[in-house]
Motif scaffolding. Structure first.
Motif, mmCIF file in Angstrom:
data_model
loop_
_atom_site.group_PDB
_atom_site.id
_atom_site.type_symbol
_atom_site.label_atom_id
_atom_site.label_comp_id
_atom_site.label_asym_id
_atom_site.label_seq_id
_atom_site.Cartn_x
_atom_site.Cartn_y
_atom_site.Cartn_z
ATOM 1 N N PRO A 132 26.747 23.524 -75.916
ATOM 2 C CA PRO A 132 25.549 22.826 -75.396
ATOM 3 C C PRO A 132 24.446 22.771 -76.448
ATOM 4 N N GLY A 133 23.809 21.596 -76.565
ATOM 5 C CA GLY A 133 22.714 21.417 -77.500
ATOM 6 C C GLY A 133 23.134 21.249 -78.947
ATOM 7 N N ILE A 134 24.415 20.942 -79.175
ATOM 8 C CA ILE A 134 24.891 20.783 -80.545
ATOM 9 C C ILE A 134 24.255 19.557 -81.194
ATOM 10 N N LEU A 135 24.044 19.628 -82.483
ATOM 11 C CA LEU A 135 23.531 18.481 -83.229
ATOM 12 C C LEU A 135 24.572 17.364 -83.234
ATOM 13 N N VAL A 136 24.126 16.140 -82.997
ATOM 14 C CA VAL A 136 25.046 14.999 -83.025
ATOM 15 C C VAL A 136 25.690 14.881 -84.400
ATOM 16 N N SER A 137 24.920 15.135 -85.440
ATOM 17 C CA SER A 137 25.465 15.052 -86.798
ATOM 18 C C SER A 137 26.556 16.087 -87.027
ATOM 19 N N GLU A 138 26.387 17.287 -86.459
ATOM 20 C CA GLU A 138 27.402 18.334 -86.614
ATOM 21 C C GLU A 138 28.679 17.967 -85.862
ATOM 22 N N ALA A 139 28.515 17.441 -84.638
ATOM 23 C CA ALA A 139 29.689 17.030 -83.857
ATOM 24 C C ALA A 139 30.434 15.899 -84.556
ATOM 25 N N ALA A 140 29.682 14.943 -85.110
ATOM 26 C CA ALA A 140 30.318 13.831 -85.824
ATOM 27 C C ALA A 140 31.122 14.348 -87.017
ATOM 28 N N ALA A 141 30.572 15.310 -87.742
ATOM 29 C CA ALA A 141 31.279 15.871 -88.890
ATOM 30 C C ALA A 141 32.559 16.578 -88.459
ATOM 31 N N ASP A 142 32.509 17.301 -87.333
ATOM 32 C CA ASP A 142 33.690 18.009 -86.843
ATOM 33 C C ASP A 142 34.802 17.039 -86.455
ATOM 34 N N PHE A 143 34.431 15.870 -85.937
ATOM 35 C CA PHE A 143 35.437 14.888 -85.522
ATOM 36 C C PHE A 143 35.799 13.909 -86.641
ATOM 37 N N GLY A 144 35.121 14.038 -87.788
ATOM 38 C CA GLY A 144 35.457 13.194 -88.926
ATOM 39 C C GLY A 144 35.061 11.742 -88.758
ATOM 40 N N VAL A 145 33.947 11.489 -88.034
ATOM 41 C CA VAL A 145 33.467 10.121 -87.837
ATOM 42 C C VAL A 145 31.984 10.073 -88.205
ATOM 43 N N GLU A 194 27.944 9.348 -87.479
ATOM 44 C CA GLU A 194 27.078 9.638 -86.347
ATOM 45 C C GLU A 194 26.960 8.417 -85.431
ATOM 46 N N LYS A 195 26.943 7.226 -86.016
ATOM 47 C CA LYS A 195 26.873 5.990 -85.222
ATOM 48 C C LYS A 195 28.103 5.877 -84.316
ATOM 49 N N THR A 196 29.299 6.161 -84.863
ATOM 50 C CA THR A 196 30.527 6.076 -84.074
ATOM 51 C C THR A 196 30.514 7.092 -82.944
ATOM 52 N N LEU A 197 30.057 8.307 -83.223
ATOM 53 C CA LEU A 197 30.026 9.324 -82.179
ATOM 54 C C LEU A 197 29.057 8.938 -81.068
ATOM 55 N N ARG A 198 27.917 8.362 -81.408
ATOM 56 C CA ARG A 198 26.965 7.943 -80.374
ATOM 57 C C ARG A 198 27.579 6.833 -79.509
ATOM 58 N N GLU A 199 28.349 5.954 -80.116
ATOM 59 C CA GLU A 199 29.028 4.915 -79.331
ATOM 60 C C GLU A 199 30.049 5.547 -78.387
ATOM 61 N N ASP A 200 30.744 6.600 -78.851
ATOM 62 C CA ASP A 200 31.674 7.313 -77.976
ATOM 63 C C ASP A 200 30.941 7.954 -76.807
ATOM 64 N N LEU A 201 29.801 8.557 -77.083
ATOM 65 C CA LEU A 201 29.030 9.206 -76.024
ATOM 66 C C LEU A 201 28.535 8.190 -75.008
ATOM 67 N N GLU A 202 28.147 7.008 -75.460
ATOM 68 C CA GLU A 202 27.708 5.962 -74.534
ATOM 69 C C GLU A 202 28.857 5.506 -73.645
ATOM 70 N N ALA A 229 22.688 14.958 -71.584
ATOM 71 C CA ALA A 229 21.351 14.816 -72.158
ATOM 72 C C ALA A 229 21.532 14.511 -73.638
ATOM 73 N N LEU A 230 21.158 13.302 -74.029
ATOM 74 C CA LEU A 230 21.343 12.848 -75.410
ATOM 75 C C LEU A 230 19.997 12.381 -75.945
ATOM 76 N N ASP A 231 19.560 13.001 -77.032
ATOM 77 C CA ASP A 231 18.311 12.560 -77.643
ATOM 78 C C ASP A 231 18.565 12.182 -79.101
ATOM 79 N N ASP A 232 17.519 12.147 -79.896
ATOM 80 C CA ASP A 232 17.658 11.690 -81.276
ATOM 81 C C ASP A 232 18.512 12.622 -82.133
ATOM 82 N N THR A 233 18.629 13.893 -81.720
ATOM 83 C CA THR A 233 19.340 14.839 -82.592
ATOM 84 C C THR A 233 20.449 15.623 -81.899
ATOM 85 N N THR A 234 20.336 15.893 -80.596
ATOM 86 C CA THR A 234 21.287 16.788 -79.928
ATOM 87 C C THR A 234 21.914 16.143 -78.702
#
Length: 319
Positions: free
Chosen positions: A25-38, A40-48, A67-72
């Motif tokens: 919970p509360g992970i940085l979107v950039s960190e999650a994107a790096a873990d999945f190898g995509v 940040e834009k692609t990960l946000r599209e997945d979350l949507e 809960a999705l904001d500019d960073t987490t």
């Protein structure tokens, strides 16, 4: 956004995203994107996209929420995805039939993987998976062998063919050129004398066929298609359709090639090329009020006329 990404890659990522985020919970979107190898834009599209996934009913409490904001990002409702899957009898049967059909599809890769998955599901489902259903696709190996033989013998072919884009069945005489396999589907490429052009005919949409005694003689202008990037190659010569799409119908941007997606809050403006306005008309009528057609005017008129005719049927006494 131009065209769809590989569906299999995205599906696997989406299935892994929810348990991954629940544990962080509360992970940085950039960190999650790096873990999945995509990106940040692609990960946000997945979350949507996850926002419109969930349980049947698709109302409050049925869909995944976060809960999705500019960073987490934090998953606030998992819609039961953390619970073990329990298939109903209808769900088990539908899944078994779908896997049997996939295993029967000519050119399907990793057939052994499909058969192992099918065996596991049939074992787990027990009697629920027992059904007097035998799956056989029209485009099976026997038919493919017959079509290949026609191509090798160099004979013309008369066939009855269903065109899904126009929802019509026609009689055609064609001059076969070659057989091709694209995305697991078999196609006969031939010069169509009716259309006076080179066409790709899906083998599973050929209702009947007859090999003729006359030779196959494609004219000089019969140029083979480049299918390296798929069968449908939208170009500027095709009709441009513009739609305003609500959250519940965003899936069309993944399922169909689109030229551009402009996001504005919960609504997206989507442009896509279509070979036939009749196909677009049937698709959009099925999507209902979640999609608004912005153009072209001819498509707006078609949909208005068909909707009006349908309403008239309800107001006619005795119907």
């Amino acid at each position: 956004m131009t065209g769809p990404r590989p569906t299999g890659d995205r599906l696997g990522r989406l299935l892994n995203l929810v348990p991954y985020l629940l544990a962080r919970p509360g992970i940085l979107v950039s960190e999650a994107a790096a873990d999945f190898g995509v990106t940040e834009k692609t990960l946000r599209e997945d979350l949507e996209l996850l926002w419109v996934c969930g349980l049947p009913g698709y109302g409050p409490g049925d869909l995944i929420d976060m809960a999705l904001d500019d960073t987490t990002v934090t998953i606030s409702h998992d819609a039961g995805i953390d619970r073990p899957l329990r298939l109903t009898q209808d769900e088990a049967l539908a899944l078994v039939v779908a896997l049997r059909m996939l295993a029967e599809t000519p050119g399907t890769g990793n057939r052994d993987v499909i058969e192992r998955a099918l065996a596991k599901i049939e074992t787990a489902a027990g009697d629920q998976a027992d059904a007097p259903v035998e799956v056989r696709l029209p485009g099976n190996e026997k038919r493919l062998d017959e079509f290949r033989a026609v191509v090798e013998r160099g004979h013309a072919l008369r066939m009855t063919y269903y065109t899904a884009a126009r929802d019509e069945t026609t009689e055609r005489v064609v001059d076969p050129m070659r057989m091709v396999m694209v995305d697991g589907r078999a196609y006969l490429e031939a010069w169509c004398r009716r259309a006076e052009g080179t066409r790709l005919f899906r083998v599973d949409r050929v209702d009947a066929y007859e090999e003729l005694d006359e030779p196959s003689l494609p004219p000089e202008e019969a140029v083979p298609h480049d299918v390296s990037e798929g069968v449908f190659r939208p170009g500027p010569e095709l009709q441009l359709v513009t739609l305003r799409v609500g959250r519940g119908s965003r899936w069309i941007t993944e399922y169909y090639p689109v030229e551009e997606v402009t996001r504005s809050g919960d609504e997206w403006v989507v442009t896509m090329r279509v070979t036939d306005l009749g196909w677009a008309q049937r698709l959009l009528l099925g999507l209902g009020p979640d999609v608004t057609v912005l153009g072209p005017p001819e498509l707006l008129t078609r949909i208005h006329d068909q909707a009006t005719a349908a309403l008239d049927q309800y107001s006619t006494p005795g119907r």
